[in-house]
Design an enzyme around this catalytic site. Structure first.
Site, mmCIF file in Angstrom:
data_model
loop_
_atom_site.group_PDB
_atom_site.id
_atom_site.type_symbol
_atom_site.label_atom_id
_atom_site.label_comp_id
_atom_site.label_asym_id
_atom_site.label_seq_id
_atom_site.Cartn_x
_atom_site.Cartn_y
_atom_site.Cartn_z
ATOM 1 C CD1 TRP A 102 -25.042 -47.232 60.132
ATOM 2 C CD2 TRP A 102 -23.976 -48.395 58.544
ATOM 3 N NE1 TRP A 102 -25.170 -48.566 60.429
ATOM 4 C CE2 TRP A 102 -24.531 -49.299 59.479
ATOM 5 C CE3 TRP A 102 -23.262 -48.902 57.465
ATOM 6 C CZ2 TRP A 102 -24.393 -50.689 59.345
ATOM 7 C CZ3 TRP A 102 -23.120 -50.280 57.337
ATOM 8 C CH2 TRP A 102 -23.677 -51.156 58.271
ATOM 9 C CG ASP A 172 -27.836 -44.344 54.914
ATOM 10 O OD1 ASP A 172 -28.991 -44.785 54.976
ATOM 11 O OD2 ASP A 172 -26.834 -44.998 55.274
ATOM 12 C CE LYS A 196 -31.344 -50.234 59.552
ATOM 13 N NZ LYS A 196 -30.733 -51.164 60.468
HETATM 14 C C1 LIG Z 1 -28.006 -45.954 58.392
HETATM 15 C C2 LIG Z 1 -27.589 -47.261 57.774
HETATM 16 N N1 LIG Z 1 -27.006 -47.242 56.563
HETATM 17 C C3 LIG Z 1 -26.623 -48.367 55.963
HETATM 18 C C4 LIG Z 1 -26.809 -49.601 56.561
HETATM 19 C C5 LIG Z 1 -26.345 -50.840 55.859
HETATM 20 O O1 LIG Z 1 -27.439 -51.665 55.552
HETATM 21 P P1 LIG Z 1 -27.214 -53.038 54.752
HETATM 22 O O2 LIG Z 1 -26.764 -54.034 55.751
HETATM 23 O O3 LIG Z 1 -28.560 -53.318 54.158
HETATM 24 O O4 LIG Z 1 -26.161 -52.779 53.726
HETATM 25 C C6 LIG Z 1 -27.430 -49.673 57.808
HETATM 26 C C7 LIG Z 1 -27.649 -50.971 58.465
HETATM 27 O O5 LIG Z 1 -28.094 -51.103 59.563
HETATM 28 C C8 LIG Z 1 -27.820 -48.464 58.429
HETATM 29 O O6 LIG Z 1 -28.411 -48.478 59.625
#
Ligand SMILES: Cc1ncc(COP(=O)(O)O)c(C=O)c1O
Length: 361
Positions: A102, A172, A196
């Site tokens: 991520w 994040d 989550k």
């Molecule tokens: C830590 C983290 N950041 C970003 C995301 C991306 O999320 P989205 O699919 O809502 O863009 C996720 C998705 O699981 C994640 O776990």
């Protein structure tokens, strides 16, 4: 029939009592003779709900008055570009710590829209650890340090704040928000996708220090991408994801009833401890993430024979233990133990793992 335990990384398990309440509110919410899905977002009753959602989160995380809480439609990854677009001015740049998939994606997106550099990455260890770095890795005019508190795919977590030499932190917290205590004052901006620990997918919460709302010249920034728009309009500039905001309030109230973030953190630590202890003492399963960097909510593990993984996932599902497959970028197995996963679910998983290892080792 008892519900299954959902170990998926997101959209994740929600508490049963909230699902039941939501079911009732889909028919008649707050004696309105209307579903929560049909209420206009500018009605006083819905605006009250937004206020309460905001205030309940503020209470839970002790968010100081010099921060705004924004409710933004869309996926968490929209922030990968909104953040650099809003925070990096013509004269500044941003530094990224890359500890998993991520943060790597966030860095790549930031370089598309602005100036960003990698302070350090743990890719060389296949993201089995957090990256090491020193002050000499920072560049001039760095206006924020970006990191991902918990890397959901890799099962890697920063056990404390990264050292930032006074540079504001941007984090994040999509998979860690409300699962462990934080001090909001340590951050310039925090964001989290809802899917989550907050609500259903489609809402992202941004907690932003007020001075971060006006760091750049906004003349070319689209109105809908500007954090200031959300702050000025109390997140009601465009139609917000109304049902997600409703569900977020229910979840925030649930967290309060459970004793708040500190109490859930203790419960999460215990759930993670019993599962890691079992894995570390097993000759059939292993976890290759370094001890110091192990996630407390996404436990990634493997069997000694990777051909067993699909069978493990299928047999687990037959036993009411769902979604244990690791992310397809890393393979293996993963158990996500967010706030709504009761310890009984983790104990049932351990019992199953024990039995599976006896049968197939
Ligand atoms: C830590 C983290 N950041 C970003 C995301 C991306 O999320 P989205 O699919 O809502 O863009 C996720 C998705 O699981 C994640 O776990």
């Amino acid at each position: 029939m008892p519900r299954a335990y959902n170990f998926g990384a997101g959209p994740a398990m929600l508490p049963e009592e909230i699902l039941q309440q939501a079911q009732a509110d889909l028919w008649n919410w707050n004696d309105q003779n209307m579903s929560i899905l049909e209420i206009g977002h500018r009605t006083p009753i819905f605006m009250e709900l937004m206020e309460e959602t905001n205030h309940t989160l503020r209470r839970l995380l002790k968010i100081p008055d010099n921060y705004e809480v924004l409710f933004i439609s869309g996926p968490a990854r929209m922030q990968f570009s909104m953040i650099p677009l809003n925070l990096i001015s013509k004269k500044t740049q941003a530094g990224y710590l890359i500890s998993g998939i991520w943060s790597a994606t966030a860095f790549e997106e930031a370089t598309k829209v602005s100036r960003a550099y990698c302070i350090a990455s743990s890719e060389a260890t296949q993201f089995k650890d957090i990256p090491d770095y020193s002050f000499s890795d920072f560049k001039e005019n760095t206006d924020y340090l970006y990191y991902t508190t918990n890397e959901t795919v890799n099962g890697v977590r920063f056990p404390g704040l990264p050292v930032a030499q006074g540079i504001p932190l941007v984090s994040d917290m999509t998979s860690s928000i409300l699962t462990e205590p934080i001090n909001v004052n340590d951050y310039g901006l925090i964001f989290a996708g809802a899917q989550k620990n907050i609500a259903n997918a489609g809402l992202t919460i941004v907690i932003i220090r007020k001075d971060f709302l006006s760091l750049i010249d906004k003349s070319t920034l689209p109105t809908i991408m500007d954090y200031e728009t959300f702050a000025k309009h109390k997140s009601l500039y465009a139609t917000p994801p109304t049902f997600n905001c409703y569900l977020a309030l229910k979840m925030f109230q649930w967290v309060e009833e459970k004793g708040g973030v500190d109490a859930l953190y203790q419960a999460n630590m215990e759930k993670a401890r019993i599962l890691y202890d079992f894995i570390d003492n097993s000759s059939f399963y292993y976890c290759s993430v370094q001890q110091r960097a192990r996630s407390i909510v996404n436990i990634c593990f493997n069997t000694k024979d990777k051909n067993m993984d699909d069978l493990f996932v299928a047999k687990a599902a037959e036993n009411g233990l769902l979604a244990l497959k690791g992310h397809n970028k890393v393979g293996g197995l993963r158990a996500s133990l967010y706030n709504a996963m009761p310890i009984e679910g983790v104990k049932k998983l351990i019992q199953f793992m024990e039995k599976f290892s006896r049968e197939y080792s």
